[in-house]
Design an enzyme around this catalytic site. Structure first.
Site, PDB file in Angstrom:
ATOM      1  N   HIS A  97       0.971  -1.164   0.043  1.00 11.09           N
ATOM      2  CA  HIS A  97       0.025  -0.045   0.294  1.00 11.09           C
ATOM      3  C   HIS A  97       0.946   1.312   0.091  1.00 11.09           C
ATOM      4  CE1 HIS A  97      -3.678   2.492   1.659  1.00 11.09           C
ATOM      5  NE2 HIS A  97      -2.585   3.249   1.763  1.00 11.09           N
ATOM      6  N   GLU A  98       2.011   1.341   0.920  1.00 10.69           N
ATOM      7  CA  GLU A  98       2.619   2.546   1.124  1.00 10.69           C
ATOM      8  C   GLU A  98       3.435   2.416  -0.196  1.00 10.69           C
ATOM      9  OE1 GLU A  98       2.098   4.903   3.131  1.00 10.69           O
ATOM     10  OE2 GLU A  98       0.521   3.598   4.029  1.00 10.69           O
ATOM     11  N   HIS A 138       1.778   4.392  -2.715  1.00  9.41           N
ATOM     12  CA  HIS A 138       1.979   5.861  -2.821  1.00  9.41           C
ATOM     13  C   HIS A 138       3.316   6.420  -3.201  1.00  9.41           C
ATOM     14  CE1 HIS A 138      -1.909   6.428  -0.611  1.00  9.41           C
ATOM     15  NE2 HIS A 138      -1.173   5.631   0.319  1.00  9.41           N
TER      16      HIS A 138
HETATM   17 ZN    ZN Z   1      -2.437   5.282   2.196  1.00 11.06          ZN
END
Ligand code: ZN
Length: 375
Positions: free
Chosen positions: A67-68, A71
């Site tokens: 998830h990170e 980003h």
């Molecule tokens: Zn996030």
């Protein structure tokens, strides 16, 4: 947040984990092995549950990291510097070096994380279904099903439209795009973030009142965390905007009075502190080079009877440890560095020569003036 476990680099991005991750890892493994898995797939050996629990927790953290990373990688591809990723109690944080230049970039970076979580959820559900159809062991199927569920929740929770969640960034980007004003977006996301936080705290209180102590406290804790994070993000964003046009040159005291580095504490007090109104003096060696910086507080710490014999360099901050700035640098960037260094003063250098000093008073004054003009 600063101390942690260095996990290494992925695609050149530094990954750290806060110590709290170990606790959460243990909690998740334990809950899976002793509650969730025995519940859904009874009559297995304890070791099998623990295997499922530990592997499940490991994959859970891997999906947080995905998830990170999503980003971070999108940010990097849009030209936004990425300082690193830290995993901690509430998941992960991607530290970006600066803010995206456009609402579109902000939107892409924000959406990448939840999109990855929702995608992983689909993948885990699909795998669980496939393994189940192929007659794989129940514990494996249930672990995958649980991973699907937590990734689904992770994706949805992060899409809640309030700062500092990803959904808050989405909201900020949309308002920014519509109004053309980044600050307007920041305010909207912060407002919604506060609303969400109070909502969570309220839910938590209702939960506690109805007997769900642990879940209730968890909601309250989460709400409180969101509240302080939303506040911090808003004020740093407002400060950044207020100081957008302020350079270090505008606030520094040029050509500060220097004291000789080979003097004693006593001599510096007598010839400099008593004579000038400054609260810190750069120390200059016989060769004209700056050696460090001494403050009134440091001088005061030397007992009276020792002031005569103590060399001032012995109590001063050495040049290596003094935060440094360039005259044309934005003041906001310097403030961030000063707060990280927990220092009240910075020396300004241009072409290797010291040209000024910036003190906490200069910074406070600049912020006051910026606020005065803005309001
Ligand atoms: Zn996030």
């Amino acid at each position: 947040m600063e101390t942690g476990i260095r996990l290494g680099r992925i695609a050149g991005i530094r990954i750290d984990a806060n110590w709290s991750v170990l606790v959460v890892f243990w909690l998740i493994s334990w809950a899976l092995a002793t509650v969730t898995l025995p519940d859904r797939s009874p009559d297995e050996a304890t070791a099998v549950y623990w295997l499922g629990g530990i592997v499940g927790a490991l994959i859970f953290f891997a999906s947080l990291l995905m998830h990170e990373l999503a980003h971070a990688l999108v940010a990097r591809s849009r030209g936004v510097a990425v300082e690193g990723i830290t995993l901690w109690l509430f998941g992960g944080v991607s530290k970006l070096g600066d803010e995206p230049d456009s609402a579109g970039d902000e939107l892409r970076i924000a959406v990448a994380g939840p999109a990855t979580s929702l995608g992983s959820a689909g993948l885990f559900y699909l795998l669980a279904w496939g393994l189940s159809a192929a007659g794989a062991p129940d514990v494996a199927v249930e672990t995958l099903g649980w991973l699907g569920l937590v990734n689904l929740l992770l994706g949805l929770f992060n899409l809640l439209p309030g700062a500092p969640l990803d959904g808050g960034r989405v909201l900020r980007a949309l308002v920014w795009r519509r109004t053309g004003d980044r600050l307007e977006g920041t305010r909207a996301a912060a407002r919604m973030g506060r609303g969400l936080a109070y909502g969570l705290i309220g839910l938590g209180l209702v939960g506690v009142a109805m007997g769900g102590l642990v879940t209730g406290l968890w909601f309250i804790f989460l709400g409180w965390f969101l509240l302080s994070a939303a506040r911090g993000e808003e004020s740093s964003s407002l400060l950044r905007a207020a100081l957008a046009d302020v350079r270090v040159r505008d606030v520094m005291t040029p050509d500060p009075t220097v004291a000789p580095a080979d003097a004693s504490v006593d001599e510096v007090i007598e010839s400099y502190v008593m004579r000038y109104r400054f609260s810190g003096f750069p120390l200059v060696g016989p060769d004209g080079e700056i050696r460090g910086l001494v403050s009134l507080a440091q001088l005061k710490r030397v007992p009276h009877e020792a002031r005569h014999t103590t060399p001032v360099v012995g109590v001063a901050t050495s040049l290596d440890d003094v935060p440094k700035a360039r005259p044309e640098e934005g003041l906001y960037d310097l403030i961030v560095r000063l707060s990280q260094a927990e220092s009240l003063r910075a020396l300004v250098f241009e072409d290797g020569r010291m040209v000024g000093i910036v003190t906490a008073t200069d910074v406070t004054r600049a912020i006051d003036i910026a606020n005065l003009v803005a309001s």
